[in-house]
Design an enzyme around this catalytic site. Structure first.
Site, PDB file in Angstrom:
ATOM      1  N   TYR A   1      34.524  50.818  48.945  1.00  0.00           N
ATOM      2  CA  TYR A   1      34.417  49.427  48.473  1.00  0.00           C
ATOM      3  C   TYR A   1      35.246  49.248  47.198  1.00  0.00           C
ATOM      4  O   TYR A   1      36.067  48.325  47.100  1.00  0.00           O
ATOM      5  CB  TYR A   1      32.949  49.080  48.226  1.00  0.00           C
TER       6      TYR A   1
ATOM      7  N   SER B   1      36.118  42.405  42.638  1.00  0.00           N
ATOM      8  CA  SER B   1      34.785  42.831  42.189  1.00  0.00           C
ATOM      9  C   SER B   1      34.964  43.543  40.847  1.00  0.00           C
ATOM     10  O   SER B   1      36.062  44.002  40.528  1.00  0.00           O
ATOM     11  CB  SER B   1      34.200  43.808  43.216  1.00  0.00           C
TER      12      SER B   1
END
Ligand code: NAP
Length: 254
Positions: free
Chosen positions: A172, A159
């Site tokens: 995350y 990401s």
């Protein structure tokens, strides 16, 4: 290796994944579902792994309706799975196919969008389990059948916040930074072998449930939909990336 722009615009030859056996986690929804359909369209036999069987069955039906190679549904909850479950998965794939040519670690959870000082321990544990530990354990267990392929590709999902973090992205972002690091370690260790390559992909901003959860006020119409970002996935999973190992690539410019 192709340039970043060439990868985003890569035109996969039809049948580029012909006869390949590819396992995709989180294959029932979002980017994983699009990847399952795109890889099946390119000729692969897909092992649809995920936790919600009804969603996997819908993808299965779509692939069958399109008269593509029959996929296999493999229910697995990455939050609770342990080493034995991954060993069983490896045995099952070995018995059914005798090898594994592609492994797309796509499943992931967002966790809380909150300051680290208030981040809940149980959410932290879950995010690291699903996003990091599970793909590590699965890769470890499946490595012997990946080695049997002779040209296997393992793709981990990163990401933007796995490269430059931002406030409130908590576990995350930490999990995605760790994915980037783990890819480099696997790649360095497997480089000599030459038959299994390991890379990371950053899908970029994509209209899925997770994106809506992270940015509830955003209009998804301004985003790419999962089916529109598949070029980079097909490149990494197909033979044109055979010599690409240890890279972290983008599926779109955003
Ligand atoms: P999504 O629509 O929320 O889909 C996530 C998938 O992961 C679902 O199929 C989900 O299954 C599965 N999953 C979640 N927890 C699981 C568990 N415990 N066991 C097994 N499967 C589980 O998300 P997405 O946007 O497609 O994300 C796919 C990947 O891209 C993720 O790794 C994410 O971090 C990454 N990513 C996405 C974006 C974006 O903008 N969308 C940007 C950067 C990175 P269920 O359907 O059963 O819940």
């Amino acid at each position: 290796m192709l340039s970043a722009e060439q990868i985003i615009n890569y035109q996969a030859p039809s049948d580029c994944l012909k006869d390949r056996i590819i396992l995709i986690t989180g294959a029932g929804d979002g980017i994983g579902k699009a990847a399952a359909l795109a890889c099946a369209q390119a000729g692969a036999s897909i092992i649809l792994a995920g936790r919600t069987v009804a969603k996997l069955e819908q993808v299965y039906d779509q692939i069958i309706d399109a008269e593509l190679a029959e996929p296999t549904i493999y229910p697995i909850n990455l939050e609770g799975a342990v080493a034995d479950d991954y060993d069983t998965l490896a045995v099952n794939i070995d018995q059914q196919f005798g090898r594994l040519d592609g492994l797309l670690h796509n499943a992931g959870v967002l966790g809380q969008r909150t300051p680290l000082s208030h981040y809940r321990q149980d959410v932290w544990d879950k995010v690291l389990q699903v996003n990091l530990t599970a793909p590590f354990q699965m890769t470890q267990a499946l490595m012997p059948i990946l080695e049997k392929s002779g040209d296997a590709s393992v793709v981990f999902t990163s990401s933007g916040v796995g490269r430059t973090s931002r406030a409130f992205w908590g576990a995350y972002a930490v999990s995605k930074f760790a994915i980037e690091g783990m890819v480099q370690t696997w790649a360095a260790e497997l480089d000599e072998l030459g038959s299994v390559r390991v890379n990371a992909i950053n899908p970029g901003a994509t209209a899925t449930d997770m994106r809506a959860q992270a940015f509830p006020a955003e209009d998804p119409q301004g985003l790419k939909y999962p089916a529109a970002i598949m070029s980079a996935y097909l490149y990494l999973l197909g033979p044109d990336s055979k010599t690409v190992n240890g890279e972290s690539i983008n599926a779109q410019t955003r």
